[in-house]
Design a protein around this motif. Structure first.
Motif, PDB file in Angstrom:
ATOM      1  N   LEU A  83       0.818  -1.216   0.000  1.00 21.19           N
ATOM      2  CA  LEU A  83       0.000   0.000   0.000  1.00 21.19           C
ATOM      3  C   LEU A  83       0.849   1.262   0.000  1.00 21.19           C
ATOM      4  CD1 LEU A  83      -2.824  -0.981   2.536  1.00 21.19           C
ATOM      5  CD2 LEU A  83      -2.631  -1.465   0.087  1.00 21.19           C
ATOM      6  N   ASP A  84       2.169   1.099   0.170  1.00 23.45           N
ATOM      7  CA  ASP A  84       3.114   2.211   0.141  1.00 23.45           C
ATOM      8  C   ASP A  84       2.773   3.288   1.173  1.00 23.45           C
ATOM      9  OD1 ASP A  84       5.460   3.341  -0.826  1.00 23.45           O
ATOM     10  OD2 ASP A  84       4.401   4.609  -2.268  1.00 23.45           O
ATOM     11  N   LEU A  85       2.353   2.875   2.358  1.00 22.77           N
ATOM     12  CA  LEU A  85       2.052   3.822   3.425  1.00 22.77           C
ATOM     13  C   LEU A  85       3.333   4.162   4.176  1.00 22.77           C
ATOM     14  CD1 LEU A  85      -1.240   2.283   4.893  1.00 22.77           C
ATOM     15  CD2 LEU A  85      -0.993   4.060   3.140  1.00 22.77           C
ATOM     16  N   SER A  86       3.433   5.390   4.645  1.00 28.68           N
ATOM     17  CA  SER A  86       4.624   5.839   5.369  1.00 28.68           C
ATOM     18  C   SER A  86       4.626   5.263   6.776  1.00 28.68           C
ATOM     19  CB  SER A  86       4.636   7.362   5.447  1.00 28.68           C
ATOM     20  OG  SER A  86       3.588   7.813   6.305  1.00 28.68           O
ATOM     21  N   PRO A  87       5.800   5.226   7.434  1.00 28.52           N
ATOM     22  CA  PRO A  87       5.836   4.771   8.826  1.00 28.52           C
ATOM     23  C   PRO A  87       4.907   5.567   9.737  1.00 28.52           C
ATOM     24  CG  PRO A  87       8.054   4.892   7.949  1.00 28.52           C
ATOM     25  CD  PRO A  87       7.154   5.497   6.919  1.00 28.52           C
ATOM     26  N   GLY A  88       4.829   6.895   9.493  1.00 29.19           N
ATOM     27  CA  GLY A  88       3.934   7.707  10.310  1.00 29.19           C
ATOM     28  C   GLY A  88       2.484   7.303  10.146  1.00 29.19           C
TER      29      GLY A  88
ATOM     30  N   ALA B 112      -7.324  -2.609  -1.826  1.00 28.15           N
ATOM     31  CA  ALA B 112      -5.859  -2.703  -1.726  1.00 28.15           C
ATOM     32  C   ALA B 112      -5.192  -1.553  -2.469  1.00 28.15           C
ATOM     33  CB  ALA B 112      -5.386  -4.041  -2.277  1.00 28.15           C
ATOM     34  N   ASN B 113      -5.651  -0.311  -2.175  1.00 32.22           N
ATOM     35  CA  ASN B 113      -5.071   0.842  -2.856  1.00 32.22           C
ATOM     36  C   ASN B 113      -4.541   1.903  -1.903  1.00 32.22           C
ATOM     37  OD1 ASN B 113      -7.445   1.955  -1.839  1.00 32.22           O
ATOM     38  ND2 ASN B 113      -8.471   2.000  -3.843  1.00 32.22           N
ATOM     39  N   GLY B 114      -4.726   1.698  -0.600  1.00 28.27           N
ATOM     40  CA  GLY B 114      -4.233   2.677   0.364  1.00 28.27           C
ATOM     41  C   GLY B 114      -4.975   3.984   0.361  1.00 28.27           C
ATOM     42  N   GLY B 115      -6.178   4.025  -0.260  1.00 25.36           N
ATOM     43  CA  GLY B 115      -6.960   5.248  -0.309  1.00 25.36           C
ATOM     44  C   GLY B 115      -7.712   5.512   0.981  1.00 25.36           C
ATOM     45  N   LEU B 116      -8.554   6.543   0.952  1.00 22.76           N
ATOM     46  CA  LEU B 116      -9.276   6.951   2.157  1.00 22.76           C
ATOM     47  C   LEU B 116     -10.221   5.872   2.654  1.00 22.76           C
ATOM     48  CD1 LEU B 116     -10.090  10.712   1.416  1.00 22.76           C
ATOM     49  CD2 LEU B 116      -8.409   9.766   3.022  1.00 22.76           C
ATOM     50  N   VAL B 117     -10.866   5.155   1.725  1.00 21.22           N
ATOM     51  CA  VAL B 117     -11.775   4.085   2.152  1.00 21.22           C
ATOM     52  C   VAL B 117     -11.001   2.989   2.877  1.00 21.22           C
ATOM     53  CG1 VAL B 117     -13.355   2.282   1.351  1.00 21.22           C
ATOM     54  CG2 VAL B 117     -13.450   4.561   0.323  1.00 21.22           C
ATOM     55  N   SER B 118      -9.858   2.615   2.325  1.00 22.63           N
ATOM     56  CA  SER B 118      -9.027   1.598   2.976  1.00 22.63           C
ATOM     57  C   SER B 118      -8.597   2.045   4.367  1.00 22.63           C
ATOM     58  CB  SER B 118      -7.777   1.310   2.137  1.00 22.63           C
ATOM     59  OG  SER B 118      -8.122   0.772   0.886  1.00 22.63           O
ATOM     60  N   LEU B 119      -8.131   3.285   4.461  1.00 25.76           N
ATOM     61  CA  LEU B 119      -7.667   3.785   5.753  1.00 25.76           C
ATOM     62  C   LEU B 119      -8.798   3.807   6.778  1.00 25.76           C
ATOM     63  CD1 LEU B 119      -5.337   6.731   4.653  1.00 25.76           C
ATOM     64  CD2 LEU B 119      -4.700   4.401   5.267  1.00 25.76           C
ATOM     65  N   ALA B 120      -9.995   4.212   6.341  1.00 31.06           N
ATOM     66  CA  ALA B 120     -11.134   4.257   7.260  1.00 31.06           C
ATOM     67  C   ALA B 120     -11.504   2.859   7.737  1.00 31.06           C
ATOM     68  CB  ALA B 120     -12.329   4.910   6.562  1.00 31.06           C
TER      69      ALA B 120
END
Length: 430
Positions: A257-262, A314-322
């Motif tokens: 998902l290429d999310l940052s550590p933060g 599996a895209n790391g978008g807002l829906v996934s984050l929520a």
């Protein structure tokens, strides 16, 4: 236990409990930094593979399988507060060694394994000692209140700790974030030293028993009680699945998902808001439903919620984050409510002279599966892929619910009578 601040059971007015609570809470915050910073040190600084991250997590929890029963015998022989102080001083030294090695360009994955193993061993000492110390500090009649406060602090640590760790890792890199953890352990040592309520001497045994028989007592105490046995087995299954999920999710979020550590830290931290909510309503839930139904309902919540994670886009978008936040919040709420009541149940029905061995036996069964879960998750992630492993793990969580349904635990209205020790479990080792 006759302090004037204890009248009415108001632990908010109990200065000695507040000192203990402060020290335990500060060390929890530091531990949350390590939980994220050690594996991310392996991932981002040392370019570790999925299996190597699994080994880091496995090393962190292997001591729960290897030394917990021996620690339980030790805890029943001596006063418990000095053990907690020693454990936190040792953890402070170990975590601060990681950035020192990084500065000297000597940090290797092998040291991360060793550090994780030794920190895990000291965590065993601290956890077994503190759960055995609490009833002597506040009295068994205040256990639900005391455990609710401690679980609430743990939840706050889970809210702030991973987020803080993620931000620190992004700012100063993962090894240096561990300096915060080292400082937190030292502050905890100071607050624990300030506790002035006298801890009673360990109960003198009617007869002394050998070391290995006493080690076996830790498991026997759990096995002989249908309630403790069911709680330990469900906890072992749950923790196996949780460690698999945690190992794979960090890799899934960072690499696919290429999310940052933060962001990863904030996801885990905001998810723990549910844990705080669970700690606040746990006492009322028991009063409304009864002890057993409250435990079962909480387990259903935290064992169904993991399925949300692999079903998220599996895209790391807002829906996934929520959806990730919702999943971790529900896991935290259910897990915390279940833990408060299960820990109180264990402490209530176990005689004080057996608390160390009971807590050690319980941790051996329940936390001993954590390294297995880390290895299993890392291996499955390499073999079938990260997202499929999340699906498999989510389905496996339901086994913990089935164990409780097959036991008398879910039918309990309140705490049952205290268990009676067998003659061979009444002593301490020679």
């Amino acid at each position: 236990m006759s302090d004037s601040g204890r009248k009415g059971g108001a632990l908010w007015r109990d200065a000695e409990f507040l000192k203990f609570w402060t020290g335990e809470g500060i060390s929890q915050i530091g531990a949350q930094v390590t939980t994220l910073a050690l594996p991310l040190t392996a991932v981002l600084t040392l370019d570790a593979s999925s299996s190597e991250v699994g080994l880091v997590n496995a090393a962190s929890y292997a001591p729960f399988l290897l030394v917990t029963l021996l620690v339980g015998v030790w805890v029943d022989r001596v006063r418990r507060r000095p053990l907690m102080i020693m454990a936190n001083a040792g953890r402070a030294l170990l975590v601060t060694a990681v950035p020192l090695l990084a500065v000297l360009d000597l940090l290797r994955i092998e040291y991360v394994y060793v550090a994780a193993l030794l920190i895990g061993a000291l965590t065993v000492v601290f956890d077994v000692a503190y759960q055995s110390y609490l009833p002597t500090l506040i009295g068994k009649e205040h256990l639900v209140e005391g455990n609710s406060k401690l679980q609430g602090t743990s939840s706050l640590a889970q809210i702030g700790g991973p987020g803080l760790a993620g931000l620190l890792i992004g700012w100063v890199t993962a090894p240096y974030a561990l300096l915060i953890n080292g400082a937190s352990y030292l502050v905890s040592v100071v607050t624990l030293l300030a506790v002035r309520r006298t801890e009673p001497e360990p109960v003198a045994p009617e007869r002394r028993t050998g070391l290995w028989r006493s080690v076996g007592d830790g498991v026997r105490i759990i096995w002989d009680s249908a309630h403790l046995r069911a709680c330990a087995l469900q906890s072992g299954l749950y923790n196996l699945c949780w460690m698999s999920l945690q190992t794979v999710f960090v890799l899934y979020a960072a690499r696919q998902l290429d999310l940052s550590p933060g962001t990863i830290g904030l996801l885990l931290g905001t998810g723990a808001v549910g844990s705080l909510g669970g700690s606040l309503v746990a006492k009322g839930l028991k009063r409304a439903l009864g002890l057993g139904p409250a435990i079962l309902g909480a387990l259903l919540l935290c064992c169904v919620a993991p399925a949300i994670i692999p079903f998220a886009p599996a895209n790391g978008g807002l829906v996934s984050l929520a959806l990730f936040v919702a999943a971790f919040a529900l896991i935290g709420a259910g897990g915390t409510m279940a833990n408060i009541h299960i820990i109180s149940l264990r402490q209530s029905i176990t005689p004080d002279e057996l608390l160390g061995r009971m807590n050690a036996g319980y941790r051996f069964v329940s936390w001993g599966t954590l390294p297995l879960g880390a290895l299993l998750g890392g291996w499955l992630g390499d073999v079938i892929g990260l997202r499929p492993t999340l699906f498999v793990t989510a389905a496996a969580f339901l086994s913990a619910v089935l164990v409780v349904l097959a036991s008398p635990v879910w039918r309990l209205k309140d705490f049952p009578a205290q268990i009676t020790a067998r003659p061979e479990t009444a002593g301490v080792p020679s």
